[in-house]
Design a protein around this motif. Structure first.
Motif, short mmCIF file in Angstrom:
data_model
loop_
_atom_site.label_atom_id
_atom_site.label_comp_id
_atom_site.label_asym_id
_atom_site.label_seq_id
_atom_site.Cartn_x
_atom_site.Cartn_y
_atom_site.Cartn_z
N ILE A 175 0.84 -1.21 0.00
CA ILE A 175 0.00 0.00 0.00
C ILE A 175 0.87 1.24 0.00
O ILE A 175 0.60 2.21 -0.73
CB ILE A 175 -0.95 0.00 1.21
CG1 ILE A 175 -1.70 -1.33 1.32
CG2 ILE A 175 -1.92 1.19 1.14
CD1 ILE A 175 -2.43 -1.76 0.05
N ASN A 176 1.92 1.23 0.79
CA ASN A 176 2.81 2.40 0.86
C ASN A 176 3.53 2.66 -0.45
O ASN A 176 3.93 3.80 -0.73
CB ASN A 176 3.83 2.21 1.99
CG ASN A 176 3.19 2.26 3.37
OD1 ASN A 176 2.18 2.92 3.57
ND2 ASN A 176 3.77 1.53 4.32
N ASP A 177 3.69 1.62 -1.28
CA ASP A 177 4.37 1.78 -2.56
C ASP A 177 3.47 2.32 -3.67
O ASP A 177 3.94 2.69 -4.74
CB ASP A 177 4.96 0.44 -3.02
CG ASP A 177 6.19 0.03 -2.21
OD1 ASP A 177 6.73 0.88 -1.48
OD2 ASP A 177 6.60 -1.14 -2.31
N ILE A 178 2.16 2.36 -3.43
CA ILE A 178 1.24 2.94 -4.42
C ILE A 178 1.40 4.46 -4.39
O ILE A 178 1.44 5.06 -3.30
CB ILE A 178 -0.22 2.57 -4.09
CG1 ILE A 178 -0.41 1.06 -4.11
CG2 ILE A 178 -1.20 3.24 -5.07
CD1 ILE A 178 -1.76 0.61 -3.57
N PRO A 179 1.50 5.13 -5.53
CA PRO A 179 1.60 6.60 -5.53
C PRO A 179 0.45 7.22 -4.74
O PRO A 179 -0.71 6.80 -4.87
CB PRO A 179 1.53 6.95 -7.01
CG PRO A 179 2.07 5.75 -7.71
CD PRO A 179 1.59 4.58 -6.90
N ALA A 190 -10.38 1.48 -5.04
CA ALA A 190 -11.75 1.28 -5.51
C ALA A 190 -11.82 0.28 -6.66
O ALA A 190 -12.84 -0.36 -6.88
CB ALA A 190 -12.36 2.62 -5.93
N LYS A 191 -10.71 0.17 -7.39
CA LYS A 191 -10.66 -0.76 -8.52
C LYS A 191 -9.25 -1.36 -8.58
O LYS A 191 -8.47 -1.06 -9.49
CB LYS A 191 -11.01 -0.04 -9.82
CG LYS A 191 -11.31 -0.99 -10.98
CD LYS A 191 -11.77 -0.23 -12.22
CE LYS A 191 -12.10 -1.20 -13.36
NZ LYS A 191 -12.56 -0.47 -14.58
N PRO A 192 -8.91 -2.24 -7.66
CA PRO A 192 -7.53 -2.76 -7.58
C PRO A 192 -7.17 -3.63 -8.77
O PRO A 192 -7.98 -4.41 -9.26
CB PRO A 192 -7.54 -3.57 -6.27
CG PRO A 192 -8.97 -3.92 -6.03
CD PRO A 192 -9.78 -2.79 -6.60
N ILE A 196 -0.65 -6.16 -4.54
CA ILE A 196 -1.50 -5.86 -3.39
C ILE A 196 -1.71 -7.12 -2.56
O ILE A 196 -1.54 -8.24 -3.06
CB ILE A 196 -2.88 -5.31 -3.83
CG1 ILE A 196 -3.51 -6.21 -4.91
CG2 ILE A 196 -2.78 -3.87 -4.29
CD1 ILE A 196 -4.90 -5.80 -5.32
N PRO A 197 -2.07 -6.97 -1.30
CA PRO A 197 -2.41 -8.14 -0.48
C PRO A 197 -3.64 -8.85 -1.04
O PRO A 197 -4.41 -8.28 -1.82
CB PRO A 197 -2.69 -7.54 0.90
CG PRO A 197 -2.09 -6.18 0.87
CD PRO A 197 -2.16 -5.72 -0.55
N SER A 198 -3.83 -10.07 -0.62
CA SER A 198 -5.00 -10.82 -1.10
C SER A 198 -6.28 -10.32 -0.46
O SER A 198 -7.33 -10.29 -1.12
CB SER A 198 -4.83 -12.32 -0.80
OG SER A 198 -3.78 -12.86 -1.56
#
Length: 358
Positions: free
Chosen positions: A220-224, A233-235, A242-244
């Motif tokens: 999550i921290n690596d997502i801009p 909202a739309k992974p 991302i985690p499962s």
């Protein structure tokens, strides 16, 4: 829904019974986990025991994944953890399991890392598992390395049935000594240790509480920061790992946006109930560095860090969007003309429909 989906109903297992009389004298709903798993493996449509011995699984090689009900799936849960891009482990576990197979197989179950430590070793193992239980031989180091796991639990049907048998045997005894939350999770640790089934523990199967170690928050921290809410909202795992699952066992709050599972109204799956107010798309960007306790507008704002805003912002956006999509699916299928109230006006923070006339 796909024809592949099935629902298996089990008896009610949450009664706390007197070991001598069998009288029900309390309730611990989490007994449904070990006893429900055992019932599923014995009686579900695609599982079951061999009739010739009544002990072994008809389909021993099937991979069984046990989840908690408060999970939101972000991507498929896998039995193959060999892809380093999508797998996080602690440095010690990475070193121990380096060069070894990262695929679930007989004798090699997997689970998500939890902060359970080795408290189970302090319980009365003689009473719970027997004086000759191999669980008593597990030292502090191995206890911390292999056993503080929780859902998702992943194993072959053969291993999971062995665990389910002992887990359902041990859970009431652990609860008798420790009648508190997590009793059944400690019982799982003891069952696995008793059966000499050390688990490979994965950090990245789950996120739950913002910033907690042993979870997949690095992803999550690596997502801009500017993409956090729209991505949640739309992974799309092909864009960012991302985690499962989100294990939404906590309360998530940024500014005046909030999600808590016990605050979700029971009426959401009705035609008249509105959809949830959705957080702004720039939440998590560093713009909302405070929070107001939910439902208490008179309370003072509390400052939060940009990291906290980003992590709770991700969970807020994912959970709100998923809840709204589930409500829309219900309205499409069950409301006259595919209608129903589709206004996004139910404010979880305020616990009210903000469209209602005062």
């Amino acid at each position: 829904m796909s024809e592949r989906f099935r629902v298996h109903f089990t008896p009610h297992f949450s009664g706390v019974k007197d070991e001598v009389t069998g009288e029900v004298k309390g309730d611990y709903k989490f007994f449904n986990k070990p006893f429900g798993l055992k019932h599923f493996l014995e009686y579900s449509e695609f599982m079951g025991l061999n009739e010739d011995d009544g002990r072994t699984m008809k389909a021993p090689d099937v991979i069984v994944i046990l989840c908690d009900p408060d999970f939101l799936l972000l991507r498929p849960i896998t039995d193959d953890f060999s892809n380093e891009r999508e797998t996080l482990m602690s440095p010690r576990r990475s070193k121990v399991f380096s060069g070894k197979s990262k695929i679930v197989s007989h004798g090699h179950p997997y689970a998500q890392t939890y902060g359970l430590g080795t408290q189970w070793r302090k319980f009365n193992l003689d009473e719970i598992a027997g004086v000759n239980s191999p669980a008593k031989l597990v030292d502090q180091s191995d206890g911390q390395l292999y056993y503080p796991g929780g859902p998702p639990y992943i194993g072959t049907a053969r291993d999971m049935y062995r665990i389910a048998e002992k887990w359902s045997e041990f859970a009431p005894r652990v609860h008798k000594e420790y009648p508190h939350l997590l009793a059944e999770m400690y019982a799982y640790c003891i069952a696995a240790a008793h059966l000499q089934l050390p688990h490979t523990l994965i950090d990245s199967l789950m996120i739950s509480s913002a910033g907690v170690g042993g979870e997949g928050w690095k992803f999550i921290n690596d997502i801009p920061s500017t993409e956090v809410c729209s991505f949640a909202a739309k992974p799309d795992h092909s864009i960012h790992p991302i985690p499962s699952v989100i294990h939404y066992c906590q309360r998530y709050s940024v500014d005046k946006y909030f999600y808590g599972k016990r605050k979700v109204p029971h009426e959401i799956f009705t035609c008249d109930f509105p959809l949830l107010v959705e957080p702004p798309m720039d939440i998590g960007s560093g713009k909302y560095l405070s929070v107001v306790p939910n439902g208490r507008p008179e309370s003072e704002r509390k400052e939060i860090s940009a990291e906290k805003e980003k992590m709770d912002g991700f969970t807020l956006c994912a959970l709100t969007k998923a809840t709204n999509e589930a409500m829309i699916h219900f309205k499409d299928k069950h409301c006259e003309g595919g209608g129903g109230n589709r206004e996004k006006t139910y404010d979880m923070w305020a616990s009210k429909d903000i469209a209602e006339k005062k």
